[in-house]
Every structure is written in C-alpha cells, then in structure tokens.
Design a protein around this motif. Sequence first.
Motif, PDB file in Angstrom:
ATOM      1  N   ALA A 101       1.105  -0.812  -0.067  1.00  0.00           N
ATOM      2  CA  ALA A 101       0.146  -0.132   0.248  1.00  0.00           C
ATOM      3  C   ALA A 101       1.034   1.160   0.272  1.00  0.00           C
ATOM      4  CB  ALA A 101      -1.199   0.153   1.340  1.00  0.00           C
ATOM      5  N   GLY A 102       0.708   2.642  -0.497  1.00  0.00           N
ATOM      6  CA  GLY A 102       1.060   3.503  -0.423  1.00  0.00           C
ATOM      7  C   GLY A 102       1.341   3.805   0.491  1.00  0.00           C
ATOM      8  N   THR A 103      -0.219   4.072   1.140  1.00  0.00           N
ATOM      9  CA  THR A 103      -0.394   3.989   3.081  1.00  0.00           C
ATOM     10  C   THR A 103      -0.882   3.673   3.754  1.00  0.00           C
ATOM     11  OG1 THR A 103      -0.325   6.296   1.666  1.00  0.00           O
ATOM     12  CG2 THR A 103      -1.264   6.255   4.455  1.00  0.00           C
ATOM     13  N   VAL A 104      -0.708   3.408   5.480  1.00  0.00           N
ATOM     14  CA  VAL A 104      -1.638   2.954   5.839  1.00  0.00           C
ATOM     15  C   VAL A 104      -1.642   4.386   6.931  1.00  0.00           C
ATOM     16  CG1 VAL A 104      -1.447   0.782   7.776  1.00  0.00           C
ATOM     17  CG2 VAL A 104      -0.344   0.421   5.652  1.00  0.00           C
ATOM     18  N   VAL A 105      -3.828   3.886   7.038  1.00  0.00           N
ATOM     19  CA  VAL A 105      -3.919   4.586   7.583  1.00  0.00           C
ATOM     20  C   VAL A 105      -4.551   3.328   8.512  1.00  0.00           C
ATOM     21  CG1 VAL A 105      -6.328   6.220   8.181  1.00  0.00           C
ATOM     22  CG2 VAL A 105      -5.222   5.896   5.841  1.00  0.00           C
ATOM     23  N   LEU A 106      -4.045   4.293   9.654  1.00  0.00           N
ATOM     24  CA  LEU A 106      -4.777   3.711  11.793  1.00  0.00           C
ATOM     25  C   LEU A 106      -5.634   4.751  11.867  1.00  0.00           C
ATOM     26  CD1 LEU A 106      -3.104   1.569  13.208  1.00  0.00           C
ATOM     27  CD2 LEU A 106      -2.154   3.059  13.995  1.00  0.00           C
ATOM     28  N   ALA A 107      -6.685   3.176  11.467  1.00  0.00           N
ATOM     29  CA  ALA A 107      -7.986   4.218  12.377  1.00  0.00           C
ATOM     30  C   ALA A 107      -8.636   2.862  13.355  1.00  0.00           C
ATOM     31  CB  ALA A 107      -9.039   4.024  11.113  1.00  0.00           C
ATOM     32  N   SER A 108      -7.052   2.260  14.686  1.00  0.00           N
ATOM     33  CA  SER A 108      -7.933   0.835  15.359  1.00  0.00           C
ATOM     34  C   SER A 108      -8.464   1.530  16.720  1.00  0.00           C
ATOM     35  CB  SER A 108      -7.096   0.409  14.978  1.00  0.00           C
ATOM     36  OG  SER A 108      -5.635   0.996  15.154  1.00  0.00           O
ATOM     37  N   GLY A 109      -9.125   2.748  16.269  1.00  0.00           N
ATOM     38  CA  GLY A 109     -10.049   3.245  17.554  1.00  0.00           C
ATOM     39  C   GLY A 109      -8.748   3.190  19.055  1.00  0.00           C
ATOM     40  N   ALA A 110      -9.844   2.451  19.706  1.00  0.00           N
ATOM     41  CA  ALA A 110      -9.246   2.614  21.037  1.00  0.00           C
ATOM     42  C   ALA A 110      -8.537   1.193  21.684  1.00  0.00           C
ATOM     43  CB  ALA A 110      -9.937   1.495  22.255  1.00  0.00           C
ATOM     44  N   TRP A 111      -7.254   0.945  20.593  1.00  0.00           N
ATOM     45  CA  TRP A 111      -6.961   0.084  20.064  1.00  0.00           C
ATOM     46  C   TRP A 111      -6.082   0.530  19.536  1.00  0.00           C
ATOM     47  CZ3 TRP A 111     -11.818  -1.153  19.532  1.00  0.00           C
ATOM     48  CH2 TRP A 111     -12.340  -2.329  20.674  1.00  0.00           C
ATOM     49  N   SER A 112      -5.770   1.941  19.280  1.00  0.00           N
ATOM     50  CA  SER A 112      -4.731   2.371  18.419  1.00  0.00           C
ATOM     51  C   SER A 112      -3.565   2.425  19.566  1.00  0.00           C
ATOM     52  CB  SER A 112      -4.937   2.988  18.145  1.00  0.00           C
ATOM     53  OG  SER A 112      -6.175   4.167  17.148  1.00  0.00           O
ATOM     54  N   GLY A 113      -4.012   2.769  20.593  1.00  0.00           N
ATOM     55  CA  GLY A 113      -3.045   2.807  21.658  1.00  0.00           C
ATOM     56  C   GLY A 113      -1.584   1.306  22.056  1.00  0.00           C
ATOM     57  N   ALA A 114      -2.270   0.344  21.572  1.00  0.00           N
ATOM     58  CA  ALA A 114      -2.126  -1.027  21.799  1.00  0.00           C
ATOM     59  C   ALA A 114      -1.251  -1.583  21.639  1.00  0.00           C
ATOM     60  CB  ALA A 114      -3.545  -2.260  21.822  1.00  0.00           C
ATOM     61  N   ALA A 115       0.076  -2.205  22.088  1.00  0.00           N
ATOM     62  CA  ALA A 115       1.427  -3.012  21.363  1.00  0.00           C
ATOM     63  C   ALA A 115       1.079  -3.408  20.192  1.00  0.00           C
ATOM     64  CB  ALA A 115       2.120  -3.411  22.394  1.00  0.00           C
ATOM     65  N   GLY A 122       4.266   7.724   4.125  1.00  0.00           N
ATOM     66  CA  GLY A 122       3.381   5.793   4.101  1.00  0.00           C
ATOM     67  C   GLY A 122       2.377   5.401   5.189  1.00  0.00           C
ATOM     68  N   LEU A 123       2.578   6.033   6.293  1.00  0.00           N
ATOM     69  CA  LEU A 123       1.843   5.631   7.463  1.00  0.00           C
ATOM     70  C   LEU A 123       0.654   7.372   7.892  1.00  0.00           C
ATOM     71  CD1 LEU A 123       0.889   3.727   9.569  1.00  0.00           C
ATOM     72  CD2 LEU A 123       3.127   4.197  10.538  1.00  0.00           C
ATOM     73  N   VAL A 124      -0.485   7.103   7.790  1.00  0.00           N
ATOM     74  CA  VAL A 124      -1.527   7.671   8.372  1.00  0.00           C
ATOM     75  C   VAL A 124      -1.867   7.678   9.997  1.00  0.00           C
ATOM     76  CG1 VAL A 124      -3.198   9.483   8.300  1.00  0.00           C
ATOM     77  CG2 VAL A 124      -0.745   9.354   6.185  1.00  0.00           C
ATOM     78  N   ALA A 125      -1.778   8.346  11.773  1.00  0.00           N
ATOM     79  CA  ALA A 125      -3.116   8.126  11.917  1.00  0.00           C
ATOM     80  C   ALA A 125      -4.311   8.852  11.812  1.00  0.00           C
ATOM     81  CB  ALA A 125      -2.611   8.674  13.398  1.00  0.00           C
ATOM     82  N   ALA A 126      -5.803   7.886  12.780  1.00  0.00           N
ATOM     83  CA  ALA A 126      -6.678   9.471  12.533  1.00  0.00           C
ATOM     84  C   ALA A 126      -7.783   8.084  13.658  1.00  0.00           C
ATOM     85  CB  ALA A 126      -7.920   9.573  11.327  1.00  0.00           C
ATOM     86  N   THR A 127      -7.611   8.804  14.816  1.00  0.00           N
ATOM     87  CA  THR A 127      -7.685   7.887  16.365  1.00  0.00           C
ATOM     88  C   THR A 127      -7.720   8.932  17.189  1.00  0.00           C
ATOM     89  OG1 THR A 127      -7.963   6.244  17.539  1.00  0.00           O
ATOM     90  CG2 THR A 127      -5.308   7.325  16.731  1.00  0.00           C
ATOM     91  N   GLY A 128      -8.498   8.695  18.476  1.00  0.00           N
ATOM     92  CA  GLY A 128      -8.466   9.071  19.783  1.00  0.00           C
ATOM     93  C   GLY A 128      -9.797   9.819  19.315  1.00  0.00           C
ATOM     94  N   HIS A 129     -10.447   9.703  18.955  1.00  0.00           N
ATOM     95  CA  HIS A 129     -11.914  11.197  18.858  1.00  0.00           C
ATOM     96  C   HIS A 129     -13.079  10.488  19.922  1.00  0.00           C
ATOM     97  CE1 HIS A 129     -11.046  10.268  15.107  1.00  0.00           C
ATOM     98  NE2 HIS A 129     -11.841  11.898  14.956  1.00  0.00           N
TER      99      HIS A 129
END
Length: 383
Positions: A206-220, A332-339
């Motif tokens: 993928a050209g870009t991965v968007v991390l939108a994994s909600g409450a799990w975005s901070g998990a290891a 190549g890595l974007v976060a959209a989380t913490g809402h």
Amino acid sequence: MARSLPKRADVAVVGGGLIGLASAWRLAQAGRSVVVVERAEVGAGASLAATGMLAPAAEHEPGSDLLLPLALDSLARWPGFRDALQAASDIDIDYRQEGTLVLAIGRDEVERLRFRYELQRRSGVAAEWLAGTEVRRREPTLRPSVTAGVFCPLDHQVDPRRVMRALVLACRAAGVVVVEGCAATGLDWSGPRVTGLVTERGTIAAGTVVLASGAWSGAAGLLPDHLALPVRPLKGQSLALRTTRQTGTLSHMVWTEQVHMAPKGDGHLIVGATVEDCGFREGVTAGGLYALLEGARRVLPGIEEMEVEAVWSGYRPTSDDDAPIIDTLAPGLVAATGHHRNGYLLAPATADAVAALLTTGALPEVARPFTLARFRTEARAIA
Ligand SMILES: Cc1cc2nc3c(=O)[nH]c(=O)nc-3n(C[C@H](O)[C@H](O)[C@H](O)COP(=O)(O)OP(=O)(O)OC[C@H]3O[C@@H](n4cnc5c(N)ncnc54)[C@H](O)[C@@H]3O)c2cc1C
C-alpha cells in the motif's frame, strides 16, 4: 464466504469503525483504491456502541476550547455528509435537529449549569437559559423537580446503526474493499517508509496505511515503540428503552449530570453512558445499569414502564487530551484516531482531513491543531 484480500491498494485502512470507513469512503471518492481491514465486524468497536449525538454545544466544557472549532466545522459538514451518504446507500440515517436540553435539579446543579452556560456564551456557542417551567413546557414528561435548563439548538443526532450500515454500502459502491474477520498484525517497512500492511491473511502492498483502530490504536503490536500513540480505552455502558404511546418519550436529547437520553426515530430511547477508566474489561455490569437507570428515573419517571430492549458496552478511543489525533506518523503511515466521545460529531471533518492529507500532503487549517506535535509541546513545557 470470507472476502479475499487484495494484494495491493493505494490505501490500506486498519479498522472498520466509523472513522476508518468514513475516511475510506472519502479517499475512494477522491480516486484512490482503498482496502479496509477489520478484525471483527464493521462497527464492532465503539461505533455501534455510540448514541450518535452531534452535540458540540452540550459537550462544550472547560478545557475543550481546542476542540470547538473542529467540532463546529464538522457539524457544518454533516448535512452534506448525510445527503451524500443517504444518496449512496438509500438508507435514512435518522438525522434529527431538535437540539439538546441540559437539565439541573436543585441549587448546586443550577450553579454548575450556570457556569457551563456562561462558558458557552463566552465561546459564542448558541445556548438559551430556561426556567424549570419552560423546560417542562418543551418536555412535558420530565419531573416537576427539574429546576432549570439550557437549550442548545445547534446540537443534532443520528442513528449509529443506520450510519454504519449506510457507510458500508457507500464504501462498496465507491469501490472500497471491506474485509471483515481479518486482523492487521504488522506494518511492512522499507527503510523509514511504510510500504504495506501485514495481516493474518497476507500482506497488502500500500502507498499509505491509515491507522483507524480506535481504542486499540495505542496498544502494542502494529506500531514500533517510538511511534506509540497516547490512546487508551474509556469504557461506556448504555441501554435502549422501548417507548410507546403509553410511556411517552422525549423529543429533544436530554442531558443531566448523570446521564444523557436520546430519542430515536424508531421509538427507542437511548440512555448512556458510563465513563470507566478500566482498560478493556468486557461486559455490562449491574452497577453500570443501576447508575444509568437511576440517573434517567431522576428526571423521567416514565422510564419505569419502558421495556429494556438492549444493553451494551464499548470503548471510546481516548487520547491524553480527549481530542483526536490526525497526523502523519512516518512516510506512508497516517493515524486518524482518539475521537473519544465525539467520533460521530467529528467524522465528516476527520474523513475530509485524512483525504486532504493523502491528496495534498497537508491538513486543512481546522485540523492542524490535532497532530501529535501538541503532546510533544506539552512535554517540553512541563520539562
Ligand atoms: C457508549 C458510547 C457512547 C458514545 N456516544 C457518542 C455520541 O453520542 N456521539 C459521538 O460523536 N460519539 C460517541 N461515542 C464515541 C464514538 O463512538 C467513537 O469516537 C467512534 O465510534 C470512534 O470510531 P473509530 O472508528 O475510531 O473506532 P471504533 O469504532 O472502535 O473502530 C475501530 C475498529 O478497529 C478494529 N481493529 C482494532 N485493531 C485492529 C487490528 N489490529 N486489525 C484490524 N482491525 C482492528 C476494531 O475491531 C474496531 O472495529 C460514544 C462511544 C461510546 C463507547
């Protein structure tokens, strides 16, 4: 049959919640090929647990000045987002515009409500102070003990179940591949750049991965330690009551210091939500339900006759300052989380910001305060 995993895409989104799907939809509309990878089912995180209030005015409290411009911007985007979503999916998302009544019972609560009202006024948020008699004129099923209220006419609401169903259809119609039951397990790196998403069913280049994994975005797991996000789960429990002609219902969203209640077009009254900083602890508790029912009954005696139709819990994705994180973490890595408790309110602005970031390389002005830089600045100021 499980959906097969594409080998490559312009964008791979981790998480089939509201933020992942809304961003995927906008990116597909901008001409990108997009895959959404969801480890459970679409909406299984916070997004189907939400009440669906779009309430920048009732939400406005001390400390939320940073968020207010984005919240108002996103609310202004909702009618266009709604129209496009309904047109693409043929689903009515139960968009309601009656506003919120924030209630106070007794002198102490009136004083606290007055403080909140003055803050709203100073911030330019539309709000109207009401005497108890006027509150009950507008909502006759409330108890006579309601002493005062603030009417927030700007606040709207949607039905999360309908929004999520509509988003899946809209995404698929725009060409997004939504893969459920497939966990993302890692990122593919080429030097400093993310070049793909590793999943339990294979890798997507993928050209870009968007991390939108909600409450799990901070998990290891997915992110290397040096990119770890300051996001944790804040559990919320809610319930749905069935209203009838005999029980009566509300016409506005109603907030007290203990609960919020939101009447939906299908006759449900949603009562929410507890706020529990307990990590990922599954389940609905007697204490949680008791607090919700007691809080609701304190202002709305009619709930005693309403059938309990459903109870549930979910995890708000909450950052260290309760505001979202929309940022490029690495090439190549974007976060959209913490809402946190405002994902529905902020979805249109977030999806547009993610699409702008991937298309132009820059966030729109209104989303710029929500990069990770704000946490680094705070840390420097404390040191
Ligand atoms: C009780 C409650 C009431 C709420 N009420 C409101 C409200 O009235 N108004 C409002 O605006 N907001 C409300 N919210 C907040 C709102 O629900 C959230 O902010 C929003 O849903 C967050 O969406 P999301 O897509 O970021 O996260 P989620 O919906 O949690 O989606 C993240 C998804 O990522 C998936 N995932 C995680 N890790 C992986 C992995 N490794 N691989 C693949 N998939 C993965 C999860 O399964 C999940 O489906 C409420 C929340 C709760 C809990």
